[in-house]
Design a protein around this motif. Structure first.
Motif, PDB file in Angstrom:
ATOM      1  N   LYS A   6      -1.482  45.348  12.188  1.00  0.00           N
ATOM      2  CA  LYS A   6      -1.691  45.043  13.372  1.00  0.00           C
ATOM      3  C   LYS A   6      -0.429  44.306  14.187  1.00  0.00           C
ATOM      4  CE  LYS A   6      -6.697  44.737  13.761  1.00  0.00           C
ATOM      5  NZ  LYS A   6      -7.460  44.706  14.489  1.00  0.00           N
ATOM      6  N   LYS A   7       0.005  43.655  13.583  1.00  0.00           N
ATOM      7  CA  LYS A   7       1.717  42.815  13.940  1.00  0.00           C
ATOM      8  C   LYS A   7       2.050  43.897  14.402  1.00  0.00           C
ATOM      9  CE  LYS A   7       3.854  38.665  12.956  1.00  0.00           C
ATOM     10  NZ  LYS A   7       3.690  37.485  12.097  1.00  0.00           N
ATOM     11  N   MET A   8       2.145  44.500  13.533  1.00  0.00           N
ATOM     12  CA  MET A   8       3.341  45.737  13.252  1.00  0.00           C
ATOM     13  C   MET A   8       3.476  47.035  15.045  1.00  0.00           C
ATOM     14  SD  MET A   8       3.987  47.195   9.888  1.00  0.00           S
ATOM     15  CE  MET A   8       5.251  48.904  10.263  1.00  0.00           C
ATOM     16  N   LEU A   9       2.091  47.216  15.084  1.00  0.00           N
ATOM     17  CA  LEU A   9       0.938  47.712  16.465  1.00  0.00           C
ATOM     18  C   LEU A   9       1.692  47.069  17.652  1.00  0.00           C
ATOM     19  CD1 LEU A   9      -0.234  50.235  16.879  1.00  0.00           C
ATOM     20  CD2 LEU A   9      -2.170  49.143  17.086  1.00  0.00           C
ATOM     21  N   VAL A  10       1.301  45.711  17.570  1.00  0.00           N
ATOM     22  CA  VAL A  10       1.744  45.401  18.483  1.00  0.00           C
ATOM     23  C   VAL A  10       3.588  44.744  19.073  1.00  0.00           C
ATOM     24  CG1 VAL A  10       2.160  42.884  19.549  1.00  0.00           C
ATOM     25  CG2 VAL A  10      -0.165  43.305  18.375  1.00  0.00           C
ATOM     26  N   LYS A  11       4.475  44.875  17.725  1.00  0.00           N
ATOM     27  CA  LYS A  11       5.369  45.286  18.209  1.00  0.00           C
ATOM     28  C   LYS A  11       5.949  46.576  18.589  1.00  0.00           C
ATOM     29  CE  LYS A  11       7.091  41.719  14.729  1.00  0.00           C
ATOM     30  NZ  LYS A  11       7.958  41.709  13.762  1.00  0.00           N
ATOM     31  N   ALA A  12       5.638  47.693  18.177  1.00  0.00           N
ATOM     32  CA  ALA A  12       5.864  48.872  19.131  1.00  0.00           C
ATOM     33  C   ALA A  12       5.276  49.260  20.026  1.00  0.00           C
ATOM     34  CB  ALA A  12       5.016  49.994  17.794  1.00  0.00           C
TER      35      ALA A  12
END
Length: 155
Positions: A16-22
């Motif tokens: 989810k952290k990577m998704l937020v960054k994307a």
């Protein structure tokens, strides 16, 4: 003096952290970066599926393309009913096409100018692909947990 570790903020876990960054990258018009983050998320999810389905884990040397081919091969040849139910061949092919488009953009950057529209389209397509893939992965995991039968203990 020691800092208090409880700050009241909620922590976001890995995927989810990577998704937020994307999403943040797309919002700020960093489309190439967003597409690479999306690619990393998809690759991670593919490896998780392969770990559940196959007895041996995919190695670190397996590429994104190899994992896509492996999922498609298992979907077509084996008796993995969960893969057949949740992952369609058109979706797997669409993922591979998107990955190839991403690679073409990277190669073209060395030779010519890449338009902002092309990068935006790449990131948007990747985002849609990720949403579609996430729905299938969630359903797959849910059914996978249901099908695992724990042995009964006898006393």
């Amino acid at each position: 003096m020691k800092k208090n570790s409880k700050s009241g903020k909620t922590t976001i876990k890995g995927g989810k952290k990577m998704l937020v960054k994307a999403e943040l990258a797309m919002k700020n018009e960093f489309y190439l970066e967003a597409s690479w983050i999306i690619s990393a998320i998809l690759e991670k999810r593919l490896k998780k599926i392969l770990e559940k389905v196959e007895p041996q884990k995919p190695g670190l040397s397996n590429t994104f393309d190899q994992n896509i081919k492996r999922i498609k091969h298992l979907r077509l040849t084996s008796n993995q009913m969960l893969l057949t139910e949740h992952f369609g061949i058109p979706m797997i092919d669409a993922l591979r096409i998107w990955k190839n488009q991403r690679n073409e953009v990277m190669k073209d950057m060395l030779v010519r100018h890449i338009t902002k529209d092309r990068l935006e389209r790449l990131a948007g397509d990747g985002s849609r692909m990720l949403k579609e893939w996430d729905g299938c992965v969630k359903a797959f995991k849910k059914d996978f947990k249901k099908r695992i039968v724990l042995p009964a203990t006898t006393t």
